[in-house]
Design an enzyme around this catalytic site. Structure first.
Site, mmCIF file in Angstrom:
data_model
loop_
_atom_site.group_PDB
_atom_site.id
_atom_site.type_symbol
_atom_site.label_atom_id
_atom_site.label_comp_id
_atom_site.label_asym_id
_atom_site.label_seq_id
_atom_site.Cartn_x
_atom_site.Cartn_y
_atom_site.Cartn_z
ATOM 1 N N LYS A 61 8.775 44.062 3.204
ATOM 2 C CA LYS A 61 8.517 45.482 3.459
ATOM 3 C C LYS A 61 9.345 45.992 4.637
ATOM 4 O O LYS A 61 9.974 47.031 4.551
ATOM 5 C CB LYS A 61 7.040 45.738 3.769
ATOM 6 N N ASP B 43 -1.855 36.529 8.271
ATOM 7 C CA ASP B 43 -0.904 37.058 7.304
ATOM 8 C C ASP B 43 -0.322 38.329 7.925
ATOM 9 O O ASP B 43 -1.057 39.290 8.190
ATOM 10 C CB ASP B 43 -1.628 37.373 5.984
ATOM 11 N N TRP C 2 -6.261 40.660 0.152
ATOM 12 C CA TRP C 2 -5.138 40.759 -0.798
ATOM 13 C C TRP C 2 -5.505 39.950 -2.036
ATOM 14 O O TRP C 2 -6.037 38.841 -1.914
ATOM 15 C CB TRP C 2 -3.874 40.199 -0.130
HETATM 16 C C1 LMR Z 1 0.956 44.038 -2.634
HETATM 17 O O1 LMR Z 1 -0.084 43.711 -2.056
HETATM 18 O O2 LMR Z 1 0.994 44.905 -3.502
HETATM 19 C C2 LMR Z 1 2.245 43.398 -2.251
HETATM 20 O O3 LMR Z 1 2.051 42.471 -1.236
HETATM 21 C C3 LMR Z 1 2.998 42.866 -3.410
HETATM 22 C C4 LMR Z 1 2.382 41.620 -3.962
HETATM 23 O O4 LMR Z 1 3.086 40.603 -4.016
HETATM 24 O O5 LMR Z 1 1.210 41.623 -4.335
#
Ligand code: LMR
Length: 402
Positions: free
Chosen positions: A249, A214, A133
């Site tokens: 989510k 996570d 992420w």
């Molecule tokens: C994402 O990965 O798009 C979501 O988790 C929103 C974010 O906060 O980045």
């Protein structure tokens, strides 16, 4: 207008836009009526709306009627919420001695956990998957850690490079902090199999590594219990770990910032000490969490009929995403895209790690006002019957001219 003397802030540089939320900002400012945002991980229904779940609306009506005060919340949040979400995570019959505190979304839970780890494991380094992420690296760096990455995704097979992942994890010094995506890996949608998770348990146990899970998409792969498999396997093996849960989510409560941090400890007494330290971190950052969203989650989970309705709505979201995956692959083919995108159907969760190049992503944005994260990650949960043709035609056009 006041004329300032020499500015105190003159040397401050402009920060780059956030790689995900920055795209939402740019999308909102785009005047093209055909614009499509497939950037942030946000579920939209078939009509392109980010819905309020029916059961959440119902809980909200009840809450408004019975709410009697706006007094401060406890530092670690609502006890009933913490208890309910811990059961969702570890299972109702778990005997683990775990500390759960309410947090400001999954990101808030990660940051409180990161600050806690920095305080007590200051010389450890953090390892995140390659890729991960977009916010993980900066979040742990902001907590003061050196952040490294371990091999994860194999672009050749569109699957997991488990051997390289294992070899790197085996070589880490004890107390290294390893960030794992518990299910629906963001951004790739590729998760270890159950057998691979079991092998990872051994590596963490032997190597004395600290797992930090996570868990932002529980319920978006197979279901609540199945998606907690990895976390429960580590906990049942007696490995102390941290878990950040998000309800953005699964309850579509994005703007209410509802999350939780759980730390699995070895004894009641240890749990008490850990909780006291976590509370200090929260108190010095934002004092105490907000009430509204956490009350909604707690009341839905506590009522068996409401909980069943929530699981039904969650299943609807999951199934619509699966349909969109299939349709996306089919439409790309129908629009004349020759590259094989069938791997998108095997990916799990909200995203498709499309393999589209940075150049293609940039052209989709500049020529078509289609917003996709730079890595080529597409939020499949934002696709619908109305925007899918436009997207697939644009991809076909850009790919053909590449
Ligand atoms: C994402 O990965 O798009 C979501 O988790 C929103 C974010 O906060 O980045």
């Amino acid at each position: 207008m006041i004329t300032m003397q020499a500015s105190t802030f003159a040397q401050i540089e402009l920060a780059p836009p956030d790689p995900i939320i920055g795209l939402t900002e740019a999308f909102n400012n785009d005047a093209n009526p055909k614009k499509v945002s497939l950037a942030a991980g946000v579920y939209q229904d078939g009509a392109g709306k980010v819905p309020i779940l029916k059961v959440v609306r119902e809980a909200q009506e009840q809450l408004l009627e019975k709410e009697e005060t706006k007094n401060y919340m406890p530092i670690d949040g609502i006890p009933a919420f913490n208890q309910q979400v811990q059961a969702l995570l570890l299972g109702l019959d778990s005997t683990a001695r775990a500390v759960t505190v309410q947090a400001l979304g999954g990101t808030g839970a990660l940051k409180v956990g990161a600050d806690f780890l920095k305080r007590f494991f200051s010389s450890s380094q953090v390892w995140i998957s390659d890729p991960s992420w977009e916010n993980h690296r900066q979040l742990f760096e902001a907590a003061g850690f050196t952040v490294n990455s371990y091999p994860y995704y194999d672009p050749e097979t569109h699957g997991l490079d488990f051997t390289s992942m294992l070899n790197t994890l085996k070589s880490l010094p004890p107390s290294s902090i390893v960030l794992l995506h518990a299910c629906c890996h963001n951004p790739t949608g590729v998760d270890p199999s159950r057998e691979e998770w079991t092998r990872l348990v051994d590596i963490f146990q032997t190597g004395g590594l600290i797992p930090f899970f996570d868990l932002a998409y529980q319920g978006f792969d197979e279901g609540i219990d199945a998606d907690a498999f990895a976390v429960r396997a580590f906990v049942e093996a007696g490995i102390p770990c941290l878990i950040a849960q998000s309800f953005s989510k699964s309850f579509a409560l994005y703007r209410e910032r509802v999350g939780a941090l759980t730390i699995v400890t070895a004894s009641e007494e240890e749990a008490k000490r850990v909780r006291s330290q976590i509370k200090r971190i929260i108190r010095t950052n934002y004092s105490s969490p907000a009430s509204h969203g956490a009350h909604l989650v707690a009341s839905v989970l506590a009522d068996p009929a409401m909980r069943a309705r929530w699981e039904g709505e969650l299943a609807e979201m999951r199934e619509r995403i699966l349909q969109m995956r299939k349709l996306f692959v089919r439409r790309l083919r129908e629009k004349g895209v020759e590259r094989d995108f069938s791997f998108i159907e095997r990916q799990r969760g909200m995203f498709s790690y499309s393999g589209l190049s940075r150049e293609t992503v940039d052209r989709l944005r500049s020529q078509y006002s289609i917003y996709i994260v730079g890595s080529g990650r597409i939020c499949v949960a934002s696709l619908n019957e109305k925007n899918i043709d436009y997207l697939c035609e644009a991809i076909a056009d850009v790919e053909e001219r590449a």
